[in-house]
Design an enzyme around this catalytic site. Structure first.
Site, mmCIF file in Angstrom:
data_model
loop_
_atom_site.group_PDB
_atom_site.id
_atom_site.type_symbol
_atom_site.label_atom_id
_atom_site.label_comp_id
_atom_site.label_asym_id
_atom_site.label_seq_id
_atom_site.Cartn_x
_atom_site.Cartn_y
_atom_site.Cartn_z
ATOM 1 N N GLU A 94 56.839 -17.780 55.547
ATOM 2 C CA GLU A 94 56.017 -18.312 56.119
ATOM 3 C C GLU A 94 54.714 -18.397 55.296
ATOM 4 O O GLU A 94 54.145 -17.171 54.891
ATOM 5 C CB GLU A 94 55.924 -17.625 57.295
ATOM 6 C CG GLU A 94 54.590 -18.076 58.190
ATOM 7 C CD GLU A 94 54.780 -19.620 58.588
ATOM 8 O OE1 GLU A 94 55.745 -20.302 58.878
ATOM 9 O OE2 GLU A 94 53.760 -20.361 58.424
ATOM 10 N N THR A 127 55.885 -25.866 59.005
ATOM 11 C CA THR A 127 57.102 -25.508 58.582
ATOM 12 C C THR A 127 58.243 -26.439 58.684
ATOM 13 O O THR A 127 58.790 -26.605 57.894
ATOM 14 C CB THR A 127 57.674 -24.193 59.661
ATOM 15 O OG1 THR A 127 56.472 -23.337 59.557
ATOM 16 C CG2 THR A 127 58.802 -23.685 59.081
ATOM 17 N N HIS A 155 54.289 -23.789 53.140
ATOM 18 C CA HIS A 155 53.327 -24.600 53.357
ATOM 19 C C HIS A 155 51.905 -23.834 52.969
ATOM 20 O O HIS A 155 52.279 -22.455 53.054
ATOM 21 C CB HIS A 155 52.923 -25.454 54.345
ATOM 22 C CG HIS A 155 53.044 -24.352 55.635
ATOM 23 N ND1 HIS A 155 52.135 -23.445 56.222
ATOM 24 C CD2 HIS A 155 54.109 -24.271 56.530
ATOM 25 C CE1 HIS A 155 52.626 -22.902 57.275
ATOM 26 N NE2 HIS A 155 53.970 -23.496 57.554
#
Ligand code: GP9
Ligand code: MN
Length: 634
Positions: free
Chosen positions: A252, A294, A469
């Site tokens: 993440e 995501t 990301h």
């Protein structure tokens, strides 16, 4: 219009003036809109006017009292629209689009993220509404006589004139403004946040029609393009992991700038740094996600297609035909799963995973989640990994699986006991807190791989780690500049879109670790995996290339149309030299412009037109596969 006419519409004019000023103040304080010259500033200033005059002008067809009430109601509507964009922008650094609005199933789960996005100063957004309400009650404004037909025509002619003046000016500043619609900031800057929403509604209806009108001819052109650009895999590595499990770790918000970096003498990602020394590591690897964050990264990784320029493809096109990795691997006896301790409907995952052919989704209900082992968005990464390994031990092998972490997510909350490194010290709480949550995630990965080593799974797997990301948006450029020790220019912003990509093959990469600097992106992950597994994908429509292929171009395109080559970065209409970070001769970037645009357009065409339903060759393979799966199930 004469003086008398003006007095008839004085309430309308006051409302327009108030909302106009408010919009401009919001532009300057809440959005990061880059202004390069006076004309651009002027365009930004006048751009809300035409829309406001238009929407309030509708009131001119109403009678006396109703008219002012309507104008007041419209002001509330416009204010809500503005606030929604402000709050959305704080998190996503982007403007709202219609598909995003319909992702309501995500909203309930946002919890602490949403509340931390509201600021006390947001209340100021209601000041002008208070004034309008007060005026609404005043006798002077209460009953205003109707406008004559002539006066109305004059009014709307004026509105049209203002609009075309604005658009004309914008077109001289930014040619092809409406045809190159990837860049929402450019649209808001030139035609206003309001007209942008109207334009977005137009795009929405256009894309809805696209599926109905599509036919197999549309696919042929794209197939030709993909076939012409196909590169052979690297022979030495081809099939080196044949039959092994594939374990993807979707990390993440992890960006590359923290890798091999220290804060107060402590490594931020000590474990990943060690792992890189036993792996193939790509230090010029970019994420290519858009508004779907995501879920976009998942889409790219499983399909080697680009996500959409607006909205999340997981929501907008979950019923399409895809040839996702789980489906292809099924033919080779693979069992596919995802591990992610969030509600299964977040990002519409439950539906999209079915479409992709996943056998099992371990969602929040498969985990033991308590008050103690949760923070921020839910189950803490260390606990998540610990419990996932137990589930993993029972999976049929070979499997293809993705584990999606959660703790390193905005607003980057962490308990004292999990803080293994200091916070950064800057004016951005977000960046400050990001460092310890990244460090915590690193610890989670360490424990995961260590406990995997205790099972028989490790030796028989390949482990692929990537950042999904960015975590730190452009809103934190000043703090980022402090961290990096240099100004964050648009060039640096693109370079900050690099995320780590690590390929760890036990028994192979530990013998011969390598850092590979060729430019690549998430789009290349699937072809790379397939090549390592020795699976032929020469009949697939995919836009990526095996990163190990000698013939792979050092090139990747980001979802906003920016692209990166061996020596240059192209973004916001400027070609930069990577070495100096300074603008370079535009002609150097020119040869890649068309390719960048074409890749994104073709991929969009596939999704909006649902074109893979026309893919004959694969349709056959697929029926065989489904039959086979059905037989084994029975
Ligand atoms: C939600 C998690 C985070 O399940 O994947 O989503 P994001 O906000 O990063 O797209
Ligand atoms: Mn994410």
């Amino acid at each position: 219009m004469r003086k008398k006419s003006f007095s008839k519409i004085s309430f309308l004019l006051i409302a327009t003036l108030l909302l106009w000023l408010k919009t401009y103040i919001v532009y300057k304080t809440s959005f990061d809109i880059k202004i390069e010259n006076f004309t651009q500033e002027f365009i930004l200033f006048i751009n809300p006017l035409s829309f406001l005059l238009l929407i309030f002008g509708i009131g001119l067809f109403m009678k006396e009292k109703n008219r002012n009430r309507y104008i007041f109601g419209a002001s509330i509507f416009v204010t809500v629209l503005l606030i929604s964009n402000m709050v959305f922008y704080r998190f996503f650094n982007d403007f709202l689009t219609i598909p995003v609005l319909f992702q309501t199933s995500n909203m309930g789960d946002l919890g602490s993220s949403i509340t931390s996005l509201f600021l006390p100063t947001d209340l100021l957004m209601f000041v002008d509404l208070g004034i309008l309400y007060w005026l609404l009650k005043k006798p002077t404004f209460r009953s205003t006589s109707l406008l004559t037909r002539k006066e109305k025509s004059a009014y709307f002619l004026l509105v049209a004139a203002v609009f075309f003046f604005n658009l004309g000016l914008a077109e001289t500043e930014r040619p092809q403004l409406l045809t190159r619609s990837f860049d929402r900031e450019m649209l808001v800057k030139n035609i206003s946040v309001y007209n942008f929403h109207i334009y977005d509604a137009f795009l929405q209806s256009k894309t809805s029609a696209q599926r109905a009108l599509a036919d197999s001819d549309n696919l042929t052109e794209i197939e030709n393009y993909v076939n012409a650009n196909r590169k052979d895999s690297e022979e030495d590595l081809k099939g080196i992991a044949e039959g092994r499990n594939v374990i993807l770790l979707s990390l993440e918000s992890l960006q590359s700038f923290v890798i091999n970096e220290k804060l107060n003498g402590e490594e931020i990602t000590p474990y990943l740094n060690d792992l890189i020394n036993e792996s193939y590591y790509f230090d010029n690897f970019y994420h290519q996600t858009g508004q779907g964050k995501t879920s976009d990264s998942e889409f790219i990784v499983d399909n080697s297609l680009y996500p959409l320029g607006r909205g999340a493809v997981f929501f907008t096109n979950s019923n399409n035909e895809y040839h996702a990795t789980p489906e292809l691997l099924k033919d080779h006896g693979y069992y596919s799963t995802v591990f992610h301790a969030n509600n299964k409907s977040f990002w519409n995952r439950d539906l999209m995973y079915k479409t992709f052919g996943y056998d099992r989704f371990f969602d929040v209900n498969d985990y033991n989640v308590t008050e103690e082992n949760s923070i921020g968005w839910g189950l803490k990464d260390i606990d998540f990994f610990e419990q996932s390994v137990q589930h993993m031990d029972d999976l049929p092998q070979p499997f293809y699986t993705r584990l999606i972490t959660l703790t390193n997510h905005f607003p980057f909350e962490l308990g004292e006991e999990d803080r293994f490194i200091d916070e950064f010290d800057s004016n951005s709480k977000t960046l400050n807190q990001y460092i310890p949550t990244v460090r915590y995630m690193d610890e989670g990965v360490k424990r995961f791989i260590e406990s995997l080593k205790e099972t028989d799974v490790y030796e028989n797997s390949i482990i692929i780690l990537y950042g999904d990301h960015y975590g730190i948006s452009e809103n934190h450029n000043v703090a980022m500049g402090k961290f990096l020790g240099k100004e964050v220019t648009p060039f640096e912003v693109v370079q900050l879109q690099r995320v780590p990509f690590i390929v760890h093959i036990p028994g192979v990469t530990d013998q011969d670790p390598q850092t590979i600097s060729k430019v690549s992106g998430q789009i290349d992950i699937r072809p790379t995996i397939m090549s390592l597994l020795g699976i032929d994908t020469s009949e697939q429509i995919q836009f990526g290339t095996d990163v190990f292929s000698d013939d792979k171009l050092s090139f990747t395109v980001l979802r906003d149309g920016s692209f990166i080559t061996e020596n240059n970065v192209y973004t916001r209409g400027i070609c930069y030299d990577k070495q100096t970070g300074q603008p370079a001769d535009q002609a150097i970037c020119d040869p890649y412009m068309e390719k960048a645009k074409q890749e994104l357009n073709y991929s969009d065409e596939i999704i909006y037109g649902d074109l893979l339903r026309f893919y004959e060759k694969n349709a056959e393979v697929e029926t065989e596969a489904t039959e086979k799966a059905e037989n084994t199930n029975n």
